[in-house]
Scaffold this motif. Sequence first.
Motif, mmCIF file in Angstrom:
data_model
loop_
_atom_site.group_PDB
_atom_site.id
_atom_site.type_symbol
_atom_site.label_atom_id
_atom_site.label_comp_id
_atom_site.label_asym_id
_atom_site.label_seq_id
_atom_site.Cartn_x
_atom_site.Cartn_y
_atom_site.Cartn_z
ATOM 1 N N LYS A 71 49.800 48.294 35.975
ATOM 2 C CA LYS A 71 50.062 46.860 35.810
ATOM 3 C C LYS A 71 49.638 46.065 37.042
ATOM 4 C CE LYS A 71 54.753 47.114 37.418
ATOM 5 N NZ LYS A 71 56.112 46.828 37.301
ATOM 6 N N ASP A 72 49.688 46.693 38.243
ATOM 7 C CA ASP A 72 49.234 46.011 39.462
ATOM 8 C C ASP A 72 47.752 45.652 39.382
ATOM 9 O OD1 ASP A 72 51.759 46.440 40.471
ATOM 10 O OD2 ASP A 72 51.103 47.721 42.134
ATOM 11 N N LEU A 73 47.013 46.456 38.654
ATOM 12 C CA LEU A 73 45.558 46.303 38.602
ATOM 13 C C LEU A 73 45.069 45.797 37.250
ATOM 14 C CD1 LEU A 73 45.019 49.677 40.407
ATOM 15 C CD2 LEU A 73 44.603 47.445 41.404
ATOM 16 N N SER A 74 45.963 45.200 36.456
ATOM 17 C CA SER A 74 45.603 44.776 35.100
ATOM 18 C C SER A 74 44.507 43.713 35.073
ATOM 19 C CB SER A 74 46.839 44.292 34.345
ATOM 20 O OG SER A 74 47.390 43.162 34.990
ATOM 21 N N LEU A 75 44.352 42.941 36.136
ATOM 22 C CA LEU A 75 43.304 41.918 36.184
ATOM 23 C C LEU A 75 41.949 42.476 36.619
ATOM 24 C CD1 LEU A 75 45.262 38.964 37.829
ATOM 25 C CD2 LEU A 75 44.739 39.312 35.400
ATOM 26 N N TYR A 76 41.934 43.746 37.003
ATOM 27 C CA TYR A 76 40.717 44.353 37.531
ATOM 28 C C TYR A 76 40.252 45.482 36.616
ATOM 29 C CZ TYR A 76 42.595 41.805 41.436
ATOM 30 O OH TYR A 76 43.106 40.807 42.211
ATOM 31 N N ARG A 77 38.990 45.746 36.689
ATOM 32 C CA ARG A 77 38.413 46.798 35.851
ATOM 33 C C ARG A 77 38.406 48.117 36.635
ATOM 34 N NH1 ARG A 77 32.714 46.568 32.670
ATOM 35 N NH2 ARG A 77 32.986 48.575 31.667
ATOM 36 N N ILE A 78 39.212 49.051 36.187
ATOM 37 C CA ILE A 78 39.264 50.387 36.770
ATOM 38 C C ILE A 78 38.419 51.284 35.879
ATOM 39 C CG2 ILE A 78 40.763 52.323 37.414
ATOM 40 C CD1 ILE A 78 41.245 49.756 39.048
ATOM 41 N N PRO A 79 37.458 51.996 36.446
ATOM 42 C CA PRO A 79 36.616 52.866 35.618
ATOM 43 C C PRO A 79 37.454 53.858 34.806
ATOM 44 C CG PRO A 79 35.745 52.726 37.851
ATOM 45 C CD PRO A 79 37.086 52.061 37.858
ATOM 46 N N ALA A 80 37.010 54.117 33.586
ATOM 47 C CA ALA A 80 37.704 55.060 32.705
ATOM 48 C C ALA A 80 37.840 56.416 33.394
ATOM 49 C CB ALA A 80 36.941 55.209 31.394
ATOM 50 N N GLY A 81 38.976 57.044 33.212
ATOM 51 C CA GLY A 81 39.198 58.371 33.764
ATOM 52 C C GLY A 81 39.583 58.398 35.236
#
Length: 185
Positions: free
Chosen positions: A80-90
């Motif tokens: 949830k801290d990074l919900s505004l950012y795109r974290i690569p899958a996996g």
Amino acid sequence: MRALAAAVLLFALTACSGGDTEESSDTKPGFDVPTGLTLSDPGTEKKVGESLAIGYPSAEDEAGTALALGVTKVVPAPRKDLSLYRIPAGMQPYYVRVMVGNRGPAEASFPEGLPWWLHVAGDTLIPATPTPGGFSKCAPPQVGRTMAAGTTAKGCLLFLVPRGTAVESVDFQPGGVATAVRWRP
């Protein structure tokens, strides 16, 4: 006669090996280490929550300085801290809370940034991921290209680790792998 020859050979080997050990343990830093501070050798391992001091860029460097280093936490970052950012899958994000203090006597130079790495299973080193400005959940230590003697910086580093990969240590590595000091979770 054989017993005498064996004793002489054993004595000669003992005498040779003893001299080498003493010579390597008498290494003195190339700069004046601040009073009350003991420098740790490359390869030193600590537990998360402990601190140490090293000679930077190396203890032998006459223009070097003493850095106090610490790792206080290594935790998976809440998605949830990074919900505004795109974290690569996996990938699993981790927060690593660190401290760097320049105890002197000289200014420390970090032309390529602070050399913190996350050491994960498979003998792989992962660099910190830059965080966007204003990301308050994991603000990096405020250290520029140089750090004056007597200053300290604390902050958080963001690392992206392949999901399911074990974190083995947090490494501060000012040169090659042989210069690293490590914190084990």
